[in-house]
Design a protein around this motif. Structure first.
Motif, PDB file in Angstrom:
ATOM      1  N   GLY A 220     -29.207  -7.487  32.652  1.00  0.00           N
ATOM      2  CA  GLY A 220     -27.905  -6.944  32.283  1.00  0.00           C
ATOM      3  C   GLY A 220     -27.920  -5.439  32.103  1.00  0.00           C
ATOM      4  O   GLY A 220     -28.952  -4.776  32.203  1.00  0.00           O
ATOM      5  N   GLY A 221     -26.738  -4.883  31.817  1.00  0.00           N
ATOM      6  CA  GLY A 221     -26.639  -3.487  31.438  1.00  0.00           C
ATOM      7  C   GLY A 221     -27.329  -3.253  30.110  1.00  0.00           C
ATOM      8  O   GLY A 221     -27.793  -4.194  29.448  1.00  0.00           O
ATOM      9  N   TYR A 222     -27.383  -2.024  29.663  1.00  0.00           N
ATOM     10  CA  TYR A 222     -28.194  -1.677  28.503  1.00  0.00           C
ATOM     11  C   TYR A 222     -27.882  -2.574  27.304  1.00  0.00           C
ATOM     12  O   TYR A 222     -26.732  -2.719  26.885  1.00  0.00           O
ATOM     13  N   SER A 224     -27.884  -5.745  26.990  1.00  0.00           N
ATOM     14  CA  SER A 224     -27.205  -7.024  27.224  1.00  0.00           C
ATOM     15  C   SER A 224     -28.070  -8.184  26.755  1.00  0.00           C
ATOM     16  O   SER A 224     -29.257  -8.243  27.048  1.00  0.00           O
ATOM     17  N   ARG A 225     -27.452  -9.106  26.049  1.00  0.00           N
ATOM     18  CA  ARG A 225     -28.186 -10.228  25.497  1.00  0.00           C
ATOM     19  C   ARG A 225     -28.208 -11.419  26.460  1.00  0.00           C
ATOM     20  O   ARG A 225     -27.381 -11.529  27.358  1.00  0.00           O
ATOM     21  N   ARG A 228     -25.106 -13.729  27.523  1.00  0.00           N
ATOM     22  CA  ARG A 228     -24.114 -13.461  28.573  1.00  0.00           C
ATOM     23  C   ARG A 228     -24.091 -14.597  29.596  1.00  0.00           C
ATOM     24  O   ARG A 228     -23.110 -14.758  30.334  1.00  0.00           O
ATOM     25  N   ASP A 256     -33.280 -11.078  28.171  1.00  0.00           N
ATOM     26  CA  ASP A 256     -32.697 -10.517  26.953  1.00  0.00           C
ATOM     27  C   ASP A 256     -33.010  -9.031  26.822  1.00  0.00           C
ATOM     28  O   ASP A 256     -34.161  -8.626  26.952  1.00  0.00           O
ATOM     29  N   GLU A 258     -33.065  -6.980  24.192  1.00  0.00           N
ATOM     30  CA  GLU A 258     -33.201  -6.612  22.779  1.00  0.00           C
ATOM     31  C   GLU A 258     -34.662  -6.492  22.391  1.00  0.00           C
ATOM     32  O   GLU A 258     -35.484  -7.349  22.717  1.00  0.00           O
ATOM     33  N   ASP A 263     -33.312  -1.724  24.284  1.00  0.00           N
ATOM     34  CA  ASP A 263     -33.632  -2.551  25.438  1.00  0.00           C
ATOM     35  C   ASP A 263     -35.082  -2.319  25.862  1.00  0.00           C
ATOM     36  O   ASP A 263     -35.499  -1.183  26.081  1.00  0.00           O
TER      37      ASP A 263
END
Length: 522
Positions: A220-222, A224-225, A228, A256, A258, A263
């Motif tokens: 995902g983008g910065y 993003s968990r 999504r 993930d 996180e 990120d």
């Protein structure tokens, strides 16, 4: 809601969420020196909680449609005012003056514009999660306050809520979630650390129990968990596509974004730790044991946009034998001579260019500047512990954590001074390890044959974050290679901005290309 007559902040918190801590500040807004905040716990507070260090955030918003604590972290003119301070603990009385509170976009509480405000406080004590709204942190109810220039007002906030522990969403027929304790990350952090992922299974998955399906790792983008996956799975347009009998059958894994400093980019780094080893030596085998995935390179693909664009390209380059293709869209800077508009190797300052003009960070597609790098860093300095962007969990802090060495105090070394923007050339030299253009060019004789047919790159030529410049350099470097000659696919779209496409249509196109390559290799 209480009427307000003098700047008085009362904040209460405990594990039982019943006790009180008082924050007292000013009697007169027109006299800045009179503003102070008194912090003292109630006698019955839980000792363990009181001894926790943390960063206290007080957020103001013009609207209560969304809780102020979920502030946009987007430094436009309408950003929610944020004030913050680091606290070693809350187990003794503290007197805080207004000038001890960092603030953005207003430096001081006295600079808060007049009008109606909704206010909320949050005490961030969770250092293993980069977000302010992390499990275990305490926050207050929302209070409304009317600010009039030069007048006194009272504001009372109570930290009477605690963010619950993280839990996986419920599985659905073709949607699964996994959580795996990582031994390598747990050893690095001296705490139990977990990897999470969302998994969407193909329509025919349970009809073919012996079949092995290719896998698409979605980045995902910065920040993003993995959750999504649920949003996509429950999207009606996606469901029509996914359930269609003509849709190609593959598994999608949502990784993930996180980690303690933001990120992790699914690669090893000095500050986040061995996220590359954890993801590809622990999580990947676990996923293969739980789901019917093709267990060799031919069936593994990676793609994403923005941060996901950089990560997908980096994974294909750093792990060329692990993946059979990367589809990289609007990738973060792949050449640090154009880190957005900063040449970290040659420029002296990140905030100002050679003409002494502030460098922009974000623009409209017509070129109109929205905000500068300096403004964005100033916001992250307020978000981050130690009043520095390096611990903000924001975009610049995340980049810095992945690319920079680790300092003796355990925090990432800053690529530049948070206040002045002066670039640290020693840190810049260490960043070369993650400069994708430089790494690919230096290793092309051995790397080139392994990347044949695997690189697919898409970029708007008016990328809002000026990322197209670095990608031009990357393409020029590949064009100059002859042994072997490059065969990467580059698409630059005229007048198009950052990740500026229909996401479902692009996903369909990506899956179609992945499956064609998979079928051609089998």
């Amino acid at each position: 809601m209480s009427k307000c007559f003098g700047l008085y902040l009362s904040i209460c918190f405990s594990l039982t969420l019943l006790e009180s801590v008082n924050l007292v500040s000013a009697e007169n807004l027109s006299n800045p020196s009179s503003i102070s905040i008194k912090v003292s716990p109630a006698e019955a507070q839980n000792k363990q909680v009181l001894e926790q260090a943390g960063r206290l955030h007080i957020v103001f918003s013009r609207s209560d449609e969304e809780a102020p604590r979920f502030y946009s972290a987007w430094p436009t003119q309408n950003i929610e005012p944020l004030f913050a301070i680091d606290l070693k603990s809350l187990n003794e009385q503290l007197i805080l003056t207004s000038n001890m509170l960092g603030g953005f976009p207003h430096k001081r509480l006295e600079d808060l514009p007049a009008g109606e405000w909704y206010v909320q406080a949050i005490y961030d004590t969770n250092t293993l999660d980069s977000g302010i709204n992390s499990p275990g942190n305490y926050f207050s109810d929302i209070q409304k306050v009317s600010v009039k220039e030069g007048s006194e007002f009272t504001l009372q906030l109570t930290l009477n809520e605690q963010i619950p522990p993280d839990e996986l969403p419920k599985d659905q027929p073709l949607l699964k979630f996994v959580k795996l304790k990582s031994e390598t990350l747990s050893k690095f952090w001296n705490e139990d650390m977990y990897l999470r992922a969302g998994v969407i299974l193909p329509r025919t998955y349970f009809d073919k129990p012996l079949a092995r399906f290719p896998v698409f790792f979605d980045i995902g983008g910065y920040g993003s968990r993995y959750t999504r996956a649920q949003r996509l799975y429950e999207n009606e347009d996606f469901q029509r596509y996914w359930q269609d009998e003509n849709t190609l059958q593959m598994v999608i894994v949502f990784l993930d974004g996180e980690a303690p400093f933001g990120d992790p980019y699914q690669i090893n780094s000095a500050n986040n730790g061995p996220y590359g080893d954890a993801t590809w030596q622990e999580l990947l085998p676990y996923l293969e044991s739980q789901f019917n995935l093709v267990d060799d390179m031919k069936g593994r693909f990676v793609s994403g946009c923005s941060t996901g664009g950089w990560v997908s390209l980096a994974l294909q380059i750093f792990y060329p034998d692990l993946f059979n293709g990367a589809w990289s869209y609007s990738a973060d800077g792949v050449d640090f001579r154009y880190f957005q508009l900063v040449n970290i190797y040659e420029d002296d300052n990140a905030f100002f260019n050679e003409h002494n003009q502030e460098r922009p960070s974000f623009r409209e597609k017509d070129g109109d500047v929205i905000f500068s790098i300096k403004r964005e860093i100033s916001m992250e300095n307020t978000m981050g512990r130690t009043n520095s962007f390096v611990t903000s969990g924001g975009q610049w802090g995340g980049w810095n954590a992945v690319y920079s060495p680790r300092s003796e105090d355990g925090l990432p070394l800053a690529i530049w001074d948070p206040e002045t923007g002066k670039i640290n050339k020693t840190v810049a030299e260490a960043w070369k390890k993650y400069d994708l253009r430089l790494h690919t060019e230096k290793n092309w004789p051995s790397l080139g044959p392994k990347l044949a047919g695997k690189l697919h790159i898409w970029m708007g030529d008016m990328d809002n974050f000026y990322l197209n410049n670095a990608m031009y350099f990357f393409e020029d470097m590949l064009k100059a290679q002859s042994e072997p000659a490059y065969d990467a696919e580059f698409i630059f779209k005229r007048g198009v901005g950052h990740c500026d496409y229909d996401s479902l249509e692009m996903r369909k196109h990506t899956i179609s290309q992945m499956m064609k390559r998979f079928e051609a290799n089998n």
